[in-house]
Motif scaffolding. Structure first.
Motif, PDB file in Angstrom:
ATOM      1  N   UNK A 337       0.756  -1.039   0.405  1.00 32.46           N
ATOM      2  CA  UNK A 337       0.255  -0.086  -0.253  1.00 32.46           C
ATOM      3  C   UNK A 337       0.470   1.288   0.005  1.00 32.46           C
ATOM      4  N   UNK A 338       1.671   1.290  -0.260  1.00 30.46           N
ATOM      5  CA  UNK A 338       3.179   2.021   0.186  1.00 30.46           C
ATOM      6  C   UNK A 338       3.486   3.492  -1.024  1.00 30.46           C
ATOM      7  N   UNK A 339       3.052   2.333  -2.122  1.00 27.20           N
ATOM      8  CA  UNK A 339       3.141   3.036  -3.412  1.00 27.20           C
ATOM      9  C   UNK A 339       2.595   4.199  -4.626  1.00 27.20           C
ATOM     10  N   UNK A 340       2.144   5.006  -4.705  1.00 27.14           N
ATOM     11  CA  UNK A 340       1.370   5.575  -5.860  1.00 27.14           C
ATOM     12  C   UNK A 340       2.016   5.049  -7.470  1.00 27.14           C
ATOM     13  N   UNK A 341       3.168   5.905  -7.340  1.00 24.63           N
ATOM     14  CA  UNK A 341       3.889   5.005  -8.656  1.00 24.63           C
ATOM     15  C   UNK A 341       5.971   5.213  -8.657  1.00 24.63           C
ATOM     16  N   UNK A 342       5.731   4.144  -9.590  1.00 23.77           N
ATOM     17  CA  UNK A 342       7.147   3.648  -9.582  1.00 23.77           C
ATOM     18  C   UNK A 342       8.026   4.065 -10.687  1.00 23.77           C
ATOM     19  N   UNK A 343       8.869   4.902 -10.793  1.00 21.35           N
ATOM     20  CA  UNK A 343       9.909   5.361 -12.336  1.00 21.35           C
ATOM     21  C   UNK A 343      10.560   4.132 -12.336  1.00 21.35           C
ATOM     22  N   UNK A 344      10.796   3.649 -13.529  1.00 20.53           N
ATOM     23  CA  UNK A 344      12.110   2.896 -14.027  1.00 20.53           C
ATOM     24  C   UNK A 344      12.630   3.705 -14.833  1.00 20.53           C
ATOM     25  N   UNK A 345      14.697   3.737 -14.046  1.00 19.93           N
ATOM     26  CA  UNK A 345      15.619   5.307 -15.143  1.00 19.93           C
ATOM     27  C   UNK A 345      15.324   5.935 -14.396  1.00 19.93           C
ATOM     28  N   UNK A 346      16.815   6.363 -14.042  1.00 22.95           N
ATOM     29  CA  UNK A 346      17.571   6.953 -13.736  1.00 22.95           C
ATOM     30  C   UNK A 346      18.483   8.424 -14.668  1.00 22.95           C
ATOM     31  N   UNK A 347      17.759   7.969 -15.615  1.00 25.52           N
ATOM     32  CA  UNK A 347      18.306   9.632 -16.152  1.00 25.52           C
ATOM     33  C   UNK A 347      18.141  10.732 -16.631  1.00 25.52           C
ATOM     34  N   UNK A 348      17.771  11.862 -17.343  1.00 27.06           N
ATOM     35  CA  UNK A 348      17.410  13.170 -16.532  1.00 27.06           C
ATOM     36  C   UNK A 348      15.656  13.038 -16.953  1.00 27.06           C
ATOM     37  N   UNK A 349      15.242  12.566 -17.932  1.00 32.29           N
ATOM     38  CA  UNK A 349      13.831  12.077 -17.960  1.00 32.29           C
ATOM     39  C   UNK A 349      13.185  11.658 -17.022  1.00 32.29           C
ATOM     40  N   UNK A 350      13.885  10.321 -16.333  1.00 36.22           N
ATOM     41  CA  UNK A 350      12.806   9.422 -14.905  1.00 36.22           C
ATOM     42  C   UNK A 350      13.207  10.649 -14.290  1.00 36.22           C
ATOM     43  N   UNK A 351      14.230  11.209 -13.741  1.00 35.89           N
ATOM     44  CA  UNK A 351      14.203  12.193 -12.477  1.00 35.89           C
ATOM     45  C   UNK A 351      13.303  13.582 -12.975  1.00 35.89           C
ATOM     46  N   UNK A 352      13.630  14.285 -13.601  1.00 38.75           N
ATOM     47  CA  UNK A 352      12.530  14.885 -13.627  1.00 38.75           C
ATOM     48  C   UNK A 352      10.329  14.818 -13.254  1.00 38.75           C
ATOM     49  N   UNK A 353      10.715  13.528 -14.113  1.00 38.33           N
ATOM     50  CA  UNK A 353       9.042  12.678 -14.037  1.00 38.33           C
ATOM     51  C   UNK A 353       8.805  13.047 -12.686  1.00 38.33           C
ATOM     52  N   UNK A 354       9.562  11.499 -11.613  1.00 34.56           N
ATOM     53  CA  UNK A 354       9.647  11.376 -10.468  1.00 34.56           C
ATOM     54  C   UNK A 354       9.461  12.555 -10.056  1.00 34.56           C
ATOM     55  N   UNK A 355      10.229  13.599  -9.917  1.00 35.15           N
ATOM     56  CA  UNK A 355      10.459  14.753  -9.123  1.00 35.15           C
ATOM     57  C   UNK A 355       8.748  15.822  -8.990  1.00 35.15           C
ATOM     58  N   UNK A 356       8.943  15.904 -10.566  1.00 33.42           N
ATOM     59  CA  UNK A 356       7.576  15.970 -10.940  1.00 33.42           C
ATOM     60  C   UNK A 356       5.977  15.228  -9.956  1.00 33.42           C
ATOM     61  N   UNK A 357       6.168  14.144  -9.705  1.00 33.87           N
ATOM     62  CA  UNK A 357       5.269  13.573  -9.361  1.00 33.87           C
ATOM     63  C   UNK A 357       5.691  13.774  -8.223  1.00 33.87           C
ATOM     64  N   UNK A 358       6.247  13.472  -6.900  1.00 36.86           N
ATOM     65  CA  UNK A 358       6.615  13.972  -6.247  1.00 36.86           C
ATOM     66  C   UNK A 358       5.764  14.966  -5.202  1.00 36.86           C
ATOM     67  N   UNK A 359       6.465  16.142  -6.168  1.00 34.18           N
ATOM     68  CA  UNK A 359       5.672  17.478  -6.073  1.00 34.18           C
ATOM     69  C   UNK A 359       4.324  17.358  -5.709  1.00 34.18           C
ATOM     70  N   UNK A 360       3.722  16.475  -6.199  1.00 37.45           N
ATOM     71  CA  UNK A 360       1.769  16.476  -6.318  1.00 37.45           C
ATOM     72  C   UNK A 360       1.667  15.334  -5.486  1.00 37.45           C
ATOM     73  N   UNK A 361       2.416  15.280  -4.356  1.00 34.87           N
ATOM     74  CA  UNK A 361       2.005  15.066  -3.250  1.00 34.87           C
ATOM     75  C   UNK A 361       1.452  13.457  -3.386  1.00 34.87           C
ATOM     76  N   UNK A 362       2.651  12.049  -4.229  1.00 33.52           N
ATOM     77  CA  UNK A 362       1.738  10.983  -4.070  1.00 33.52           C
ATOM     78  C   UNK A 362       2.911  10.237  -4.121  1.00 33.52           C
ATOM     79  N   UNK A 363       3.315   8.656  -3.330  1.00 30.87           N
ATOM     80  CA  UNK A 363       4.459   8.795  -2.857  1.00 30.87           C
ATOM     81  C   UNK A 363       5.657   8.015  -4.266  1.00 30.87           C
ATOM     82  N   UNK A 364       6.741   8.352  -4.253  1.00 25.20           N
ATOM     83  CA  UNK A 364       7.499   7.903  -6.018  1.00 25.20           C
ATOM     84  C   UNK A 364       8.063   6.796  -5.376  1.00 25.20           C
TER      85      UNK A 364
END
Length: 792
Positions: A337-364
């Motif tokens: 029950x802990x995660x809303x979204x998993x982002x796979x990949x740690x390049x510029x695209x993955x980091x940018x999306x993960x940050x934007x998702x976290x900014x919206x209050x979901x667990x990433x």
């Protein structure tokens, strides 16, 4: 031009070219008892070196009724085709069979032999009970031929260690395309648009030119002058002479298809085709996907992977910045029950999306390899101003230069910047840290949507997606987004009516140089964006600056007999003093990808002709960017982002800015989907619609049409096209490069281009639209999506 790789792989790499065990003569063949086949054997990546084929295995049926060995060769390599012709001459009884590595039979036999189906790095001799590669394959083939010398020579060659023999073999194999070129008259199942063959006349000139380089190493100065004069005379005669039995263009597809052609039966190309006819009925390797092979590096996978594994001092590990993500227990529903979204990949695209998702209050949760940014990114400064990222730029050039013809500089008055890899990564990691993104380092091997036993009472029984890793760890989330580059394609579904994937390749060096700015060659205060002048061939050292338009020593404007050459250009980023420069030879797009070995040779030859001395190389770079191909399907329970979601401009290779710009909108759609939709498939479709709406798909079809056109243009047409492109109004070419033109704007762009283009480009555009599958795809997508829009 390494502009766009915006993600880092987080999946297990595809089957690599394996190190085959080569027992000495007298021992069992590969696949026998003497060859280690343990899954834990570190020398062969945990897989058997060569597996013994069975009738039910790929290629096994080829030995049911015919026990003759099969020689697998590179069907587009002129040197390899010449070797096959020689073998046919020396094998009257037909003891050997032949198949191209690129053919269905070749791929099946490669898989049967324990090699990747798209591995064309070596000749392979496949026997019923094993297989041989590299020098051993060549020596064993010689034992089958009817020649009194070859078997004895093969036995003598076997006395030398295979390591030493393979050094020589590898040197030839790496440069085989450069020595005698590639051909386009062999239909081995290659993607459409392949067109890098050489006419017979060019083949002869290649050999003579090679002799011109070798002889001076063994002759005195006076002897070299005499030999050089003779070779020049030979080149002149070859250039003026029509080779017997063939036209200036050499053997082409139309001639191969003509039953009445008097040269068809005697031509070497026909003999090679005839030799493999018996193996053409083999079915394709199960699961083989040529598009996925192109996404993951194709024949350049080893260098593609080497680039991705480079280390960058000064870039902190992700684990030292982000809080750890604890693996879930798949057997415990309460632990899901802990995660809303998993982002796979740690390049510029993955980091940018993960940050934007976290900014919206979901667990990433962020999952992927803990690797630095290793590629040299170039961006237009105004685009980074929009993203508030100008502080991550190392250097900005106020203007850029392009050269499409001798003595004619095209100025591009738009500021261009080089991204500081560490600063950009620090910025994106800082955003992830600020918004609570947690991290786990690992390799994803499975993604299961709505996994059994994953339903949770929380969220109305929303079926979650399970992500499993190579180390056995597992994570569950309402949505999984793949942002790990081409490898993500293994878990995605794609549309089935688009042209195939192409690739942009570039070989670059960061180097201390002498002669870059001297004598007005280049401006140290300007970015060299494109230099298409053919300085990589046919020029003496230091003579590039003396060339006059229309008087290139190769004839014409330096375009003589280049209709089959894959164009490439020089791209350079000079430091303020012009003494340290990032130099890169780039092939904008090709099918298949232009090899790095060819690009490297062109770069060094170009520098030599320009009088640029490379004093010290600080770093090498191999850039491989998949472009075009099918778009992801919308009806699937997972999403993707960055280059994994085809956010690479098909005609230019740009990606990083588009991914960073699209991250907020993608995050909004994912959050809305997991909060409002009843299941992962419905939530993913909402996200796909935000990323690839009907309007976006229309634009993509236009860009793919342009990419496929570039794949077809020869050297002169390419330079004429770009001269036309930069003559367009600035807002049009800027908008095209930035993917900011609407589908209607793109039609206006096309009409304006057609209006001002020279006649040869007009004809190429009309022919491409009328005859190429990309033209039909473009028209079909526009009509289909417009119809869907009206229905809505």
């Amino acid at each position: 031009m390494n502009l766009s790789r915006a993600s880092s792989g987080a999946f297990a790499s595809p089957a690599r070219p394996l190190v085959l065990h080569r027992p000495p003569l007298g021992r069992s063949r590969a696949g026998g008892t003497d060859v280690p086949t343990s899954k834990t054997d570190p020398t062969n990546d945990g897989r058997p070196a060569v597996g013994q084929g069975t009738p039910s295995s790929p290629g096994g049926s080829l030995f049911d009724t015919d026990k003759r060995p099969v020689v697998l060769f590179d069907g587009v390599c002129n040197l390899c085709n010449g070797g096959v012709n020689l073998a046919l001459d020396l094998d009257p009884p037909g003891r050997l069979r032949f198949a191209a590595l690129q053919s269905a039979a070749g791929r099946a036999l490669l898989k049967r032999s324990g090699r990747a189906p798209d591995d064309i790095s070596s000749i392979v001799l496949v026997e019923e009970d094993g297989a041989y590669v590299k020098s051993e394959a060549v020596l064993r083939i010689a034992t089958y031929l009817e020649n009194p010398v070859l078997p004895a020579a093969a036995a003598l060659g076997m006395l030398f260690p295979s390591v030493l023999r393979d050094v020589v073999y590898d040197a030839v194999a790496r440069n085989r395309y450069e020595l005698l070129g590639m051909r386009d008259d062999a239909d081995w199942g290659m993607p459409e648009g392949f067109r890098t063959g050489l006419s017979p006349r060019i083949e002869v000139i290649r050999v003579i030119s090679l002799c011109a380089q070798i002889f001076p190493l063994f002759l005195t100065s006076k002897q070299s002058m005499v030999m050089h004069k003779s070779l020049c005379t030979s080149l002149h005669l070859v250039a003026r002479t029509r080779l017997p039995g063939r036209g200036d263009g050499g053997l082409r597809r139309s001639r191969l298809g003509s039953r009445k052609s008097p040269t068809r039966r005697s031509s070497p190309a026909f003999r090679v085709h005839a030799a493999v006819d018996a193996l053409k009925e083999v079915s394709e390797v199960e699961g083989w996907d040529s598009n996925q092979a192109m996404r993951e590096g194709s024949h350049e996978r080893s260098l593609y992977k080497r680039q991705a594994q480079k280390r960058e001092p000064g870039q902190p590990s992700i684990a030292s910045v982000l809080d750890p993500l604890d693996p879930a227990d798949p057997a415990d529903p309460a632990d899901q029950k802990t995660l809303d979204v998993i982002v796979v990949g740690c390049g510029p695209a993955g980091l940018a999306l993960a940050a934007e998702l976290g900014k919206r209050g979901v667990s990433v949760g962020l999952v992927g390899h803990d690797v630095p940014f290793v590629n040299t990114y170039g961006v237009w400064e105004d685009e980074f101003i929009e993203l508030n990222l100008t502080h991550t730029l190392d250097k900005v050039w106020r203007s850029s230069s392009c050269y499409f013809k001798e003595g004619k500089e095209t100025k591009v008055n738009r500021a261009y910047g080089r991204v500081n890899k560490k600063l950009l990564r620090d910025e994106l990691l800082g955003r992830c840290k600020e918004h609570g993104v947690r991290y786990y380092s690992g390799t994803v091997v499975g993604v299961e949507v709505g996994a059994r036993g994953m339903d949770s009472a929380e969220g109305g029984g929303y079926a979650k997606t399970l992500v499993t890793l190579k180390d056995g760890a597992a994570f569950a989330a309402k949505m999984v987004t793949l942002a790990s580059g081409g490898a993500a394609g293994r878990f995605l579904k794609y549309e089935d009516d688009a042209p195939s994937t192409a690739a942009q390749t570039a070989y670059g060096i960061e180097a201390d140089v002498t002669g870059y700015v001297e004598n007005g060659k280049f401006d140290k205060d300007a970015m060299l964006f494109m230099d298409f002048r053919r300085h990589h061939t046919g020029l003496y050292p230091g003579t590039a600056g003396m060339q006059v338009d229309g008087e290139h020593p190769n004839g014409g404007e330096g375009q003589w007999e280049t209709g089959s050459e894959a164009p490439s250009f020089l791209y350079a980023m000079p430091e303020s003093d012009g003494k340290r420069v990032f130099l890169e030879e780039t092939c904008l797009v090709a099918k298949p990808a232009l090899p790095f070995s060819v690009l490297k040779r062109r770069l060094y030859r170009r520098c030599e002709a320009l009088g640029i001395t490379i004093d010290k190389v600080h770093e090498e770079e191999w850039s491989y960017i998949p472009t075009g191909g099918p778009l992801p399907a919308r009806s699937q329970g997972i999403t993707a982002f960055g280059s994994a979601a085809n956010l690479v401009h098909p005609a230019t290779g740009y990606s990083i800015v588009r991914s960073l710009r699209a991250a907020p909108g993608m995050a909004d759609a994912i959050v809305k989907g997991i909060k409002e939709e009843p299941n992962a498939v419905a939530a993913a479709e909402l996200a796909w619609e935000a990323l690839w709406s009907m309007e976006d798909r229309r634009q993509a079809s236009f860009h793919v049409f342009g990419m496929e056109l570039l794949c077809q243009l020869d050297v002169k047409e390419t330079t004429d096209f770009f001269s036309t492109f930069f003559a367009l109004p600035k807002q049009q070419w800027e908008g095209f490069l930035a993917s900011k033109l609407s589908s209607v704007d793109l039609l206006g762009f096309a009409l304006y281009t057609f209006a001002i283009a020279p006649v040869n480009i007009k004809l190429a555009l009309v022919n491409h639209l009328a005859t190429h599958p990309a033209g039909a795809y473009f028209i079909r997508t526009y009509l289909k999506s417009l119809g869907a829009g009206e229905a809505e």
